[in-house]
Design an enzyme around this catalytic site. Sequence first.
Site, PDB file in Angstrom:
ATOM      1  N   GLY A  29       0.958  -1.241   0.068  1.00  0.00           N
ATOM      2  CA  GLY A  29       0.079   0.002  -0.201  1.00  0.00           C
ATOM      3  C   GLY A  29       0.807   1.124   0.052  1.00  0.00           C
ATOM      4  O   GLY A  29       2.038   1.078   0.044  1.00  0.00           O
ATOM      5  N   ALA A  30       0.369   2.406   0.187  1.00  0.00           N
ATOM      6  CA  ALA A  30       1.019   3.525   0.088  1.00  0.00           C
ATOM      7  C   ALA A  30       2.001   3.571   1.263  1.00  0.00           C
ATOM      8  O   ALA A  30       2.910   4.139   1.084  1.00  0.00           O
ATOM      9  CB  ALA A  30       0.154   4.905   0.549  1.00  0.00           C
ATOM     10  N   GLY A  34       2.692   0.599   3.618  1.00  0.00           N
ATOM     11  CA  GLY A  34       2.829  -0.626   4.600  1.00  0.00           C
ATOM     12  C   GLY A  34       2.843  -1.963   3.526  1.00  0.00           C
ATOM     13  O   GLY A  34       2.501  -1.708   2.538  1.00  0.00           O
ATOM     14  N   VAL A  35       2.987  -2.949   3.890  1.00  0.00           N
ATOM     15  CA  VAL A  35       3.212  -4.352   3.210  1.00  0.00           C
ATOM     16  C   VAL A  35       1.649  -5.333   3.869  1.00  0.00           C
ATOM     17  O   VAL A  35       1.544  -5.198   4.850  1.00  0.00           O
ATOM     18  CB  VAL A  35       4.103  -5.010   3.024  1.00  0.00           C
ATOM     19  CG1 VAL A  35       4.827  -5.061   4.607  1.00  0.00           C
ATOM     20  CG2 VAL A  35       4.352  -6.104   2.435  1.00  0.00           C
ATOM     21  N   LYS A  51      -2.217  -6.820   7.632  1.00  0.00           N
ATOM     22  CA  LYS A  51      -1.215  -5.348   7.337  1.00  0.00           C
ATOM     23  C   LYS A  51      -0.278  -5.124   8.395  1.00  0.00           C
ATOM     24  O   LYS A  51      -0.637  -4.563   9.263  1.00  0.00           O
ATOM     25  CB  LYS A  51      -1.992  -4.390   7.003  1.00  0.00           C
ATOM     26  CG  LYS A  51      -1.333  -3.110   6.542  1.00  0.00           C
ATOM     27  CD  LYS A  51      -2.198  -1.976   5.959  1.00  0.00           C
ATOM     28  CE  LYS A  51      -1.641  -0.706   6.028  1.00  0.00           C
ATOM     29  NZ  LYS A  51      -2.108   0.353   4.666  1.00  0.00           N
ATOM     30  N   ASP A 108      -6.380   8.980  -2.477  1.00  0.00           N
ATOM     31  CA  ASP A 108      -5.715   7.882  -3.423  1.00  0.00           C
ATOM     32  C   ASP A 108      -6.636   7.025  -3.884  1.00  0.00           C
ATOM     33  O   ASP A 108      -6.330   5.755  -3.911  1.00  0.00           O
ATOM     34  CB  ASP A 108      -4.575   7.396  -2.540  1.00  0.00           C
ATOM     35  CG  ASP A 108      -3.650   6.881  -3.493  1.00  0.00           C
ATOM     36  OD1 ASP A 108      -3.685   6.972  -4.529  1.00  0.00           O
ATOM     37  OD2 ASP A 108      -2.572   6.008  -3.070  1.00  0.00           O
TER      38      ASP A 108
END
Length: 527
Positions: free
Chosen positions: A147-148, A150-151, A167, A264
């Site tokens: 994500g913007a 984080g994984v 997350k 986003d």
Amino acid sequence: MSLCGARANAKMMAAYNGGTSAAAAGHHHHHHHHLPHLPPPHLHHHHHPQHHLHPGSAAAVHPVQQHTSSAAAAAAAAAAAAAMLNPGQQQPYFPSPAPGQAPGPAAAAPAQVQAAAAATVKAHHHQHSHHPQQQLDIEPDRPIGYGAFGVVWSVTDPRDGKRVALKKMPNVFQNLVSCKRVFRELKMLCFFKHDNVLSALDILQPPHIDYFEEIYVVTELMQSDLHKIIVSPQPLSSDHVKVFLYQILRGLKYLHSAGILHRDIKPGNLLVNSNCVLKICDFGLARVEELDESRHMTQEVVTQYYRAPEILMGSRHYSNAIDIWSVGCIFAELLGRRILFQAQSPIQQLDLITDLLGTPSLEAMRTACEGAKAHILRGPHKQPSLPVLYTLSSQATHEAVHLLCRMLVFDPSKRISAKDALAHPYLDEGRLRYHTCMCKCCFSTSTGRVYTSDFEPVTNPKFDDTFEKNLSSVRQVKEIIHQFILEQQKGNRVPLCINPQSAAFKSFISSTVAQPSEMPPSPLVWE
């Protein structure tokens, strides 16, 4: 990925128009016509259990049975060392790390406490846990997205065996800005209660505050996202487009009613499961709308292709209309199966927009910075070329293009709202299909379908971000977040904690955050 069939249902339309709940007349028909299946190609393995795993290999997660002998405890510890998630203790909090208590991520812990972590599972157990042998054929954990900020990994919840998404919010406490941003996202994920908005199912137990560096949030696991579906070779019917657009706008109406700008919206942030249910995700850039127009807002938002003209033109204040612009771009992309405005730079992005919409009026550019206005006025005067939208595909009907043109309006104050877009006739079939066989808010009985009284609910009260005003130091925010997570622990469910000894966890901890292409865009500096 299939959609069930939905017949035009007069009672449902009456329910929508009249705002009353209704049961469909006669039996609910079950000859469901399945639309093309759209499995996410490289995520297909979510549906198939992998080969059997043995204790000591990287099994996903394990609950551990209360030990009765030292041999059983040793076996349990070995199995748990492989598991990434473990049920935690009910009261694992001590003023300082207790002997044998896992301090949390191995990366943040001193070596001697890391060694003690392997004994954690042996030291503390909970009576609700199952026998470890029941859980050995679980899929290994795997990364499923970035994500913007984080994984995301897929894991198995050891309490019920369900696959969920985990997350990792890393580097939370680097500085005050990152602390506030993460706390805001965390509070939003816990605040949301809507079927088209991803929310937190759980937050993993934090370690003692001295070792508290990362936050792990459990959410529903979704099989795919709109980006993967759009670029896949599988056909998208007009029914798919309508039901996707309906759900995007339904989720956005809810977010906007909470006073939240997502900032986003793009296909990769719209998660889709195998039944075509869609959820808006990734609130790393979201914020509460700023009603005071004199207060400046950051321009480092929205992936360029989906960025509204007012942001491209350096406006220091914008509204939730920026999200609607992004939805318009995605609607066109669903129809044409290609990015609508695919430019190499932010200036070219603006030029592609004016090629389609024509040169904007001075009134439409009133919030733009002077350099951006000068760029537009220097260039040739362009006529709008909106009829070109009919060439997107055979699905670009009059109704579709009419709604699209209400979203792709240069002047944000004249752009359609999520609420008004949902009332557009183009979405009637999407609403019908969603509420006839996809939603959780309506239900079927022996005499037919009972519809909810509110097809597109809003939230009351709004999301409150006043908590941010009083956050003044990293240590203070760290303590507040730590306390917030403890308060979120859901009732009597066994709390979950990370097992820092598992191979999967070590891979997770070292996985990179946000590929370069995923980083938030840089602002355009107009001369």
